[in-house]
Design an enzyme around this catalytic site. Structure first.
Site, mmCIF file in Angstrom:
data_model
loop_
_atom_site.group_PDB
_atom_site.id
_atom_site.type_symbol
_atom_site.label_atom_id
_atom_site.label_comp_id
_atom_site.label_asym_id
_atom_site.label_seq_id
_atom_site.Cartn_x
_atom_site.Cartn_y
_atom_site.Cartn_z
ATOM 1 C CG ASP A 1 3.484 -53.502 171.038
ATOM 2 O OD1 ASP A 1 4.478 -53.954 171.809
ATOM 3 O OD2 ASP A 1 3.202 -53.884 169.909
ATOM 4 C CG ASP B 1 13.423 -53.795 165.823
ATOM 5 O OD1 ASP B 1 13.469 -55.028 166.421
ATOM 6 O OD2 ASP B 1 12.904 -52.908 166.344
#
Length: 245
Positions: free
Chosen positions: A131, A8
């Site tokens: 998500d 990330d």
């Protein structure tokens, strides 16, 4: 079962968030390219990148770090990326850089037709990222929870040519609380698209449970905080997953 290390990116550094909160970022490396090489050397067969700044801004924000990662490993293993991908031009630019696949998240929820267009323009290269919090889709870097159930959304993409769906349980992400196996399996059983689990992977028991779910359409798992903090040894975990196939 394919295990995929996550990298990330926030302001050019490798970080992990808790439940998607930018203010809850832990920096693990100032050199994402070295991190990518490390996971390749540990046996990773694919890498998962997220442009966190891009996810919030809606446009690419970590191009130098992404280019460095691709220069380091793209000749050896496929690399996929999500975060801030909202138009075909951005997809084309990313694929030209050497990415194998791109992940459409927020834009897939807001405009499902965009997924269809992307799959037509770049066949076999499009992944949808869904998500969820309590089963409901979240968008804009998880800042907004919609009224759409992820299974209903996923079914929309079945005939578009999406290569896989990454399902992230926001409540589990970065919390080291275990994968939400039940929700992941329900999604995988509901659609004909391979599902990749994400969020909450904590230990080898999660690997065993995910491998047992392969028969339901769970094709892989993305792992982040667990491999950075050491609760999972990546090489050992991938060997276990391979032995259970």
């Amino acid at each position: 079962m394919l295990l995929i290390p996550a990298i990330d990116l926030k302001e050019g550094r490798c970080v992990r968030l808790r439940q998607g909160l930018m203010e809850e970022a832990t920096v693990f490396s100032d050199s994402p390219a070295e991190t990518a090489l490390h996971w390749f050397e540990q046996g990773a067969r694919r890498l998962h990148l997220v442009d966190l700044n891009g996810a919030f801004a809606g446009v690419p924000q970590n191009l130098p770090a992404i280019k460095d990662i691709l220069a380091a490993v793209a000749k050896d293993i496929p690399v996929q990326l999500g975060g801030g991908i909202r138009d075909l031009k951005t997809i084309g630019q990313y694929l030209d850089l050497g990415l194998n696949d791109v992940i459409i998240g927020t834009a897939a929820v807001k405009n499902p037709d965009f997924v269809r267009e992307a799959c037509k323009a770049f066949p076999g290269r499009i992944i949808v990222g869904l998500d969820a919090k309590d089963g409901m889709a979240a968008i804009d870097g998880w800042a907004t929870v919609t009224g759409h159930h992820v299974i209903d959304l996923a079914k929309r993409f079945e005939d578009d040519g999406v290569n896989s769906i990454i399902y992230t349980d926001i409540g589990r992400d970065g919390m080291m609380s275990g994968v939400n196996i039940d929700a992941t399996v329900k999604l995988a059983q509901a659609v004909r698209i391979p599902v990749i689990a994400s969020g909450g992977l904590t230990g080898l028991d999660d690997i065993r449970a995910l491998c047992a779910a392969e028969k339901h359409g769970v094709a892989g798992a993305i792992t982040g905080r667990a491999i950075y903090e050491g609760s999972i040894d990546f090489a050992q975990a991938q060997q276990l997953a391979d032995s259970l196939d």
